[in-house]
Design an enzyme around this catalytic site. Sequence first.
Site, PDB file in Angstrom:
ATOM      1  N   GLY A 206      42.493  32.534  39.886  1.00  0.00           N
ATOM      2  CA  GLY A 206      42.986  33.768  40.511  1.00  0.00           C
ATOM      3  C   GLY A 206      43.830  34.662  39.622  1.00  0.00           C
TER       4      GLY A 206
ATOM      5  N   HIS B  55      32.174  40.334  35.571  1.00  0.00           N
ATOM      6  CA  HIS B  55      31.493  39.271  34.829  1.00  0.00           C
ATOM      7  C   HIS B  55      32.020  39.259  33.393  1.00  0.00           C
ATOM      8  CE1 HIS B  55      28.429  36.402  33.833  1.00  0.00           C
ATOM      9  NE2 HIS B  55      28.144  37.108  32.770  1.00  0.00           N
TER      10      HIS B  55
ATOM     11  N   MET C  99      32.833  32.050  43.071  1.00  0.00           N
ATOM     12  CA  MET C  99      31.752  31.339  42.400  1.00  0.00           C
ATOM     13  C   MET C  99      30.540  31.041  43.296  1.00  0.00           C
ATOM     14  SD  MET C  99      32.923  31.457  39.440  1.00  0.00           S
ATOM     15  CE  MET C  99      31.836  30.426  38.438  1.00  0.00           C
TER      16      MET C  99
HETATM   17  C1  GRF Z   1      36.803  35.553  35.284  1.00  0.00           C
HETATM   18  O1  GRF Z   1      36.526  35.385  33.906  1.00  0.00           O
HETATM   19  C2  GRF Z   1      35.701  36.323  35.949  1.00  0.00           C
HETATM   20  O2  GRF Z   1      35.084  37.250  35.115  1.00  0.00           O
HETATM   21  C3  GRF Z   1      34.698  35.233  36.265  1.00  0.00           C
HETATM   22  O3  GRF Z   1      35.499  34.141  36.663  1.00  0.00           O
HETATM   23  C4  GRF Z   1      36.763  34.216  36.012  1.00  0.00           C
HETATM   24  C5  GRF Z   1      37.821  34.110  37.060  1.00  0.00           C
HETATM   25  O4  GRF Z   1      39.095  33.920  36.521  1.00  0.00           O
HETATM   26  N1  GRF Z   1      33.753  35.698  37.245  1.00  0.00           N
HETATM   27  P1  GRF Z   1      40.371  34.041  37.457  1.00  0.00           P
HETATM   28  O5  GRF Z   1      40.142  33.122  38.666  1.00  0.00           O
HETATM   29  O6  GRF Z   1      40.512  35.476  37.885  1.00  0.00           O
HETATM   30  O7  GRF Z   1      41.528  33.560  36.638  1.00  0.00           O
END
Ligand code: GRF
Length: 187
Positions: free
Chosen positions: A12, A102, A83
């Site tokens: 997050g 992404h 995810m």
């Molecule tokens: C990020 O790198 C985003 O691009 C990918 O998942 C990661 C999430 O990281 N889809 P976080 O949970 O925001 O730290």
Amino acid sequence: MKKIAVFASGNGSNFQVIAERFPLEFVFSDHRDAYVLERAKKLGVTAYAFELKEFENKAAYEHAIVELLDQHQVDLVVLAGYMKIVADTMLSRYEGRMINIHPAYLPEFPGAHGIEDAWNAGVTQSGVTVHWVDSGVDSGQIIRQERVPIFADDTLESFEERIHAMEYQLYPEVIEELLMGLESTND
Ligand code: GRF
């Protein structure tokens, strides 16, 4: 004021950057023990969490999500490390109002391991992409993307940090632009 909901599955950090910049309607996580929920608590952001396995099928799970979004009259759904593949139930109601980030320069390196895949391919640059969500995996129309270099002395960790730094800059900028567009086209 337009209403934003953020969806995140784990750490997050993108949620945190967005929550520090914009008032959020809520954050949703598909994992009840995700660290993003701790962040939400500290930031005072309303959080919901439920898991796919608690429902009969994905349609029922997404139906519960759509109900939440509808109840809160959300204008923009911001996926930030969510995810799960978004399926028909959510798309049929929120396509065109849902964006994703992404960690690669799409259409290069789609999928769940965009950073590692670019690193393993030995390329000298990758990037970050913000796109609309459609039924494919990281295939929706691109809103904005920026290149991120990979230097000869990088480690996977230093490259990863550079990608995340670009995410933290780009995502709030795109959200801001979209909100301005939404504010000007309707009430
Ligand atoms: C990020 O790198 C985003 O691009 C990918 O998942 C990661 C999430 O990281 N889809 P976080 O949970 O925001 O730290």
